[in-house]
Design a protein around this motif. Structure first.
Motif, short mmCIF file in Angstrom:
data_model
loop_
_atom_site.label_atom_id
_atom_site.label_comp_id
_atom_site.label_asym_id
_atom_site.label_seq_id
_atom_site.Cartn_x
_atom_site.Cartn_y
_atom_site.Cartn_z
N MET A 2 -104.35 67.63 75.31
CA MET A 2 -102.97 68.09 75.41
C MET A 2 -102.00 67.06 74.84
SD MET A 2 -100.75 70.33 76.14
CE MET A 2 -101.47 71.63 77.17
N GLU A 3 -102.35 65.79 74.95
CA GLU A 3 -101.48 64.75 74.38
C GLU A 3 -101.33 64.95 72.87
OE1 GLU A 3 -101.01 59.87 74.19
OE2 GLU A 3 -102.95 60.77 74.72
N ARG A 4 -102.42 65.22 72.18
CA ARG A 4 -102.35 65.43 70.74
C ARG A 4 -101.50 66.66 70.42
NH1 ARG A 4 -107.80 63.80 71.15
NH2 ARG A 4 -108.50 65.96 71.32
N ILE A 5 -101.69 67.72 71.18
CA ILE A 5 -100.90 68.94 70.97
C ILE A 5 -99.42 68.68 71.22
CG2 ILE A 5 -100.51 71.29 71.82
CD1 ILE A 5 -103.51 71.39 72.52
N LEU A 6 -99.13 67.95 72.30
CA LEU A 6 -97.74 67.64 72.66
C LEU A 6 -97.06 66.81 71.58
CD1 LEU A 6 -95.39 67.51 74.73
CD2 LEU A 6 -96.52 65.51 75.72
N LEU A 7 -97.72 65.76 71.12
CA LEU A 7 -97.14 64.88 70.12
C LEU A 7 -96.86 65.61 68.81
CD1 LEU A 7 -99.23 61.62 70.73
CD2 LEU A 7 -96.90 62.12 71.48
N GLU A 8 -97.77 66.48 68.43
CA GLU A 8 -97.57 67.25 67.21
C GLU A 8 -96.42 68.23 67.38
OE1 GLU A 8 -101.29 69.07 66.35
OE2 GLU A 8 -102.29 67.18 65.81
#
Length: 319
Positions: A147-153
């Motif tokens: 989810m961190e990767r999705i959030l940052l993108e």
């Protein structure tokens, strides 16, 4: 009698203007939340299943949870404002549509946003494995990292929103101690802090600019301190408002559209209206509790705490 000025006023104004550019160009947010679930006859919000759409009640409960975790860890509640900025902006983005359809995904988003905000803005970090414990194993480290990767993108790596409390600090620097004592400034700041924390939780203010919330909270604080009851106090407030208006240190619409500032002031006013006196309120401020993640030298007498007895997580139950 001329309005006041500070020797470093130009620097303060430049700082506020830079924050205003940030908030207008990169950190604006629209309110995309459904209305809260209707109250039951008992006055308690009806529970929603993990697969129901996110409502304002969902957001409020999760915001309260984030504040409890931050308090438990002796971190800064301003970090919650930053985390909820991540949440609200992501939820309003094209990639956020999916998380608004399932409350369990939204819960994961809030936990991840708090994890990222702490990592970026605090002096200590809490690992994903520790957040796994905080969520009582509802989410795994892999869930958070994904989810961190999705959030940052989704946020396009815009992780430094100007906060309402940050605007409060800068606005107050425009008022010299000769016109407002440092003790009164400190009290005004505390009153503003209470209001800005309330604003973070208030879903109706999701789309309000941080500068508008800060300006409204300061006007409420000045009123609560009775500054309009004296000629010098009234003059100080008048000069402050004039300076903010003339230098465009808040959105210009605030000054000619009563539907912008007045409702925000009214919603924030309840944060201090319940206090019978400012000194009593200040004395009642709870002492911070050390977080088990801080270095041993900072834990003191509370070092026996573990995440097993953190404020009970809402992650493991229906909202």
């Amino acid at each position: 009698m001329a309005c006041f000025g500070n020797n470093n006023e130009d620097d303060i104004v430049d700082t506020i203007r830079a924050m205003r550019i940030q908030e207008e160009k990169s950190y604006l947010c629209r309110n995309c939340y459904h209305q809260s679930t209707p109250l039951s006859p008992s006055g308690v919000a009806a529970a929603c299943s993990p697969h129901e759409a996110v409502t304002t009640q969902t957001r409020n409960v999760l915001c309260d949870w984030a504040n409890k975790i931050i308090d438990f860890c002796s971190l800064d509640r301003e970090t919650v404002e930053i985390a909820m900025s991540y949440v609200d902006r992501f939820a309003a983005s094209a990639k956020g549509k999916e998380v608004l359809q399932k409350s369990d995904r939204f819960q994961l988003l809030v936990v991840t946003a708090l994890y990222v905000a702490i990592k970026v803005h605090e002096t200590v970090a809490i690992s994903t494995s520790q957040f796994e414990k905080i969520s009582r194993n509802t989410f795994t480290s892999q869930d958070l990292e994904s989810m961190e990767r999705i959030l940052l993108e989704g946020l396009e790596w815009k992780l430094h929103p100007p906060t309402s409390l940050g605007f409060v600090r800068s606005y107050m620097e425009l008022v010299p101690s000769l016109k407002m004592s440092q003790a009164m400034k400190d009290t005004a700041f505390i009153l503003c802090k209470v209001q800005t924390e309330l604003a973070v939780r208030d879903s109706a203010l999701v789309s309000a600019r941080a500068s508008t919330i800060a300006f409204a909270s300061l006007l409420n604080a000045f009123e609560a301190l009775g500054m309009s009851d004296s000629a010098s106090g009234s003059f100080t407030v008048h000069c402050f408002v004039s300076k903010v208006a003339n230098l465009s240190l808040v959105n210009k619409a605030v000054f000619y559209d009563q539907q912008i500032l007045a409702p925000v002031q009214a919603r924030l006013h309840q944060a201090i209206a319940k206090q019978t006196s400012v000194p009593a309120f200040m004395d009642a401020s709870p002492a911070p509790q050390p977080c088990p993640m801080t270095p041993p030298s900072k834990q003191g007498a509370h070092s026996h705490k573990t995440f097993e007895n953190t404020p009970r997580s809402i992650i493991g139950r229906s909202l």
